[in-house]
Design a protein around this motif. Structure first.
Motif, mmCIF file in Angstrom:
data_model
loop_
_atom_site.group_PDB
_atom_site.id
_atom_site.type_symbol
_atom_site.label_atom_id
_atom_site.label_comp_id
_atom_site.label_asym_id
_atom_site.label_seq_id
_atom_site.Cartn_x
_atom_site.Cartn_y
_atom_site.Cartn_z
ATOM 1 N N VAL A 11 0.843 -1.199 0.000
ATOM 2 C CA VAL A 11 0.000 0.000 0.000
ATOM 3 C C VAL A 11 0.879 1.250 0.000
ATOM 4 C CG1 VAL A 11 -1.696 1.316 1.338
ATOM 5 C CG2 VAL A 11 -1.946 -1.153 1.093
ATOM 6 N N GLU A 12 1.947 1.253 0.794
ATOM 7 C CA GLU A 12 2.849 2.402 0.817
ATOM 8 C C GLU A 12 3.504 2.610 -0.548
ATOM 9 O OE1 GLU A 12 5.562 1.657 3.987
ATOM 10 O OE2 GLU A 12 4.097 2.097 5.550
ATOM 11 N N LEU A 13 3.904 1.505 -1.193
ATOM 12 C CA LEU A 13 4.494 1.602 -2.528
ATOM 13 C C LEU A 13 3.487 2.160 -3.528
ATOM 14 C CD1 LEU A 13 6.907 1.025 -4.406
ATOM 15 C CD2 LEU A 13 5.871 -1.221 -4.831
ATOM 16 N N ALA A 14 2.235 1.716 -3.443
ATOM 17 C CA ALA A 14 1.201 2.192 -4.360
ATOM 18 C C ALA A 14 0.932 3.687 -4.170
ATOM 19 C CB ALA A 14 -0.082 1.394 -4.166
ATOM 20 N N VAL A 15 1.125 4.188 -2.978
ATOM 21 C CA VAL A 15 0.900 5.609 -2.714
ATOM 22 C C VAL A 15 2.117 6.441 -3.102
ATOM 23 C CG1 VAL A 15 0.536 7.300 -0.870
ATOM 24 C CG2 VAL A 15 -0.802 5.196 -0.914
ATOM 25 N N LEU A 17 4.839 5.595 -5.167
ATOM 26 C CA LEU A 17 5.385 5.453 -6.516
ATOM 27 C C LEU A 17 4.901 6.532 -7.488
ATOM 28 C CD1 LEU A 17 7.291 3.782 -8.233
ATOM 29 C CD2 LEU A 17 5.336 2.366 -8.878
ATOM 30 N N PRO A 18 3.609 6.856 -7.567
ATOM 31 C CA PRO A 18 3.207 7.936 -8.492
ATOM 32 C C PRO A 18 3.831 9.288 -8.146
ATOM 33 C CG PRO A 18 1.290 6.668 -7.809
ATOM 34 C CD PRO A 18 2.442 6.201 -6.978
ATOM 35 N N VAL A 19 3.960 9.584 -6.873
ATOM 36 C CA VAL A 19 4.572 10.844 -6.458
ATOM 37 C C VAL A 19 6.046 10.856 -6.853
ATOM 38 C CG1 VAL A 19 5.155 12.285 -4.468
ATOM 39 C CG2 VAL A 19 2.929 11.164 -4.585
ATOM 40 N N ALA A 20 6.737 9.746 -6.658
ATOM 41 C CA ALA A 20 8.153 9.658 -7.033
ATOM 42 C C ALA A 20 8.332 9.798 -8.542
ATOM 43 C CB ALA A 20 8.737 8.343 -6.544
ATOM 44 N N LEU A 21 7.420 9.235 -9.320
ATOM 45 C CA LEU A 21 7.499 9.376 -10.779
ATOM 46 C C LEU A 21 7.294 10.826 -11.216
ATOM 47 C CD1 LEU A 21 5.707 6.164 -12.077
ATOM 48 C CD2 LEU A 21 8.128 6.742 -12.241
ATOM 49 N N VAL A 22 6.359 11.516 -10.611
ATOM 50 C CA VAL A 22 6.117 12.923 -10.948
ATOM 51 C C VAL A 22 7.342 13.760 -10.607
ATOM 52 C CG1 VAL A 22 4.757 14.960 -10.324
ATOM 53 C CG2 VAL A 22 3.610 12.801 -10.791
ATOM 54 N N VAL A 23 7.934 13.523 -9.452
ATOM 55 C CA VAL A 23 9.139 14.254 -9.066
ATOM 56 C C VAL A 23 10.285 13.956 -10.037
ATOM 57 C CG1 VAL A 23 10.915 14.460 -7.269
ATOM 58 C CG2 VAL A 23 8.498 14.467 -6.649
ATOM 59 N N ALA A 24 10.416 12.704 -10.458
ATOM 60 C CA ALA A 24 11.474 12.333 -11.415
ATOM 61 C C ALA A 24 11.263 13.011 -12.764
ATOM 62 C CB ALA A 24 11.517 10.820 -11.588
ATOM 63 N N VAL A 25 10.029 13.068 -13.251
ATOM 64 C CA VAL A 25 9.736 13.732 -14.533
ATOM 65 C C VAL A 25 10.071 15.213 -14.446
ATOM 66 C CG1 VAL A 25 7.860 14.434 -16.072
ATOM 67 C CG2 VAL A 25 8.025 12.063 -15.336
ATOM 68 N N ILE A 26 9.707 15.854 -13.346
ATOM 69 C CA ILE A 26 9.998 17.280 -13.177
ATOM 70 C C ILE A 26 11.508 17.509 -13.120
ATOM 71 C CG2 ILE A 26 9.809 19.214 -11.554
ATOM 72 C CD1 ILE A 26 6.975 18.172 -10.908
ATOM 73 N N ALA A 27 12.229 16.671 -12.386
ATOM 74 C CA ALA A 27 13.679 16.838 -12.262
ATOM 75 C C ALA A 27 14.381 16.632 -13.602
ATOM 76 C CB ALA A 27 14.226 15.867 -11.221
ATOM 77 N N VAL A 28 13.985 15.612 -14.348
ATOM 78 C CA VAL A 28 14.612 15.344 -15.647
ATOM 79 C C VAL A 28 14.338 16.487 -16.614
ATOM 80 C CG1 VAL A 28 14.472 13.844 -17.677
ATOM 81 C CG2 VAL A 28 14.698 12.842 -15.421
ATOM 82 N N ASN A 29 13.111 16.998 -16.644
ATOM 83 C CA ASN A 29 12.779 18.110 -17.531
ATOM 84 C C ASN A 29 13.489 19.395 -17.122
ATOM 85 O OD1 ASN A 29 10.936 17.372 -19.726
ATOM 86 N ND2 ASN A 29 9.667 16.606 -18.056
ATOM 87 N N ALA A 30 13.633 19.644 -15.842
ATOM 88 C CA ALA A 30 14.341 20.846 -15.395
ATOM 89 C C ALA A 30 15.806 20.787 -15.822
ATOM 90 C CB ALA A 30 14.227 20.992 -13.883
ATOM 91 N N LEU A 31 16.443 19.642 -15.624
ATOM 92 C CA LEU A 31 17.847 19.517 -16.018
ATOM 93 C C LEU A 31 18.010 19.604 -17.533
ATOM 94 C CD1 LEU A 31 19.017 16.757 -13.531
ATOM 95 C CD2 LEU A 31 19.523 19.201 -13.468
#
Length: 140
Positions: A11-15, A17-31
């Motif tokens: 349940v913790e992973l399901a909650v 994981l989407p937040v971690a993916l959004v943060v990763a997309v933002i970080a990759v696009n910023a760089l």
């Protein structure tokens, strides 16, 4: 094993994981945007210095801006949409403003320009350079 605790990690992973993916997309696009801005600054200044400082006889600022824009578009490639404008400046100098519009991506895949009715505008970066275009036949 405690009762009622089974599956908590799932349940913790399901909650999380989407937040971690959004943060990763933002970080990759910023760089990627910062890298594009840095290379665009260098390439835009070099292109303006190469093409606009010694125009051919009869070239005006509009044709110089178009030549710089075409050269920048070839050099930048798929990184963004390029626009260049030129305008007169004080004492016969000419200001060239190069602009790039960067559209964020989803790890290299295209991204929608609108999500839930909210428009996602492209990121914009501009660089200015003022040059003195050599005019053959004119003496100071």
């Amino acid at each position: 094993m405690e009762t009622g605790r089974a599956g908590q990690a799932t349940v913790e992973l399901a909650v999380v994981l989407p937040v971690a993916l959004v943060v990763a997309v933002i970080a990759v696009n910023a760089l990627a945007f910062f890298g594009t801005c840095a290379s665009f600054d260098r390439v835009a200044r070099q292109t303006v210095c190469a093409l606009a400082t010694a125009p051919a006889s009869g070239d005006d600022t509009a044709s110089l801006a178009l030549a710089v824009e075409q050269a920048l578009t070839r050099q930048v490639g798929e990184q963004g949409e390029v626009q260049v404008r030129a305008e007169g400046f004080a004492l016969g100098l000419t200001r060239f403003t190069a602009r790039i519009e960067y559209a964020p991506t989803l790890f290299g895949l295209g991204m929608r320009s609108e999500i839930f009715g909210v428009a996602l505008p492209p990121l914009v970066h501009e660089v200015d350079l003022v040059v003195d275009a050599y005019k053959p036949g004119i003496m100071f």
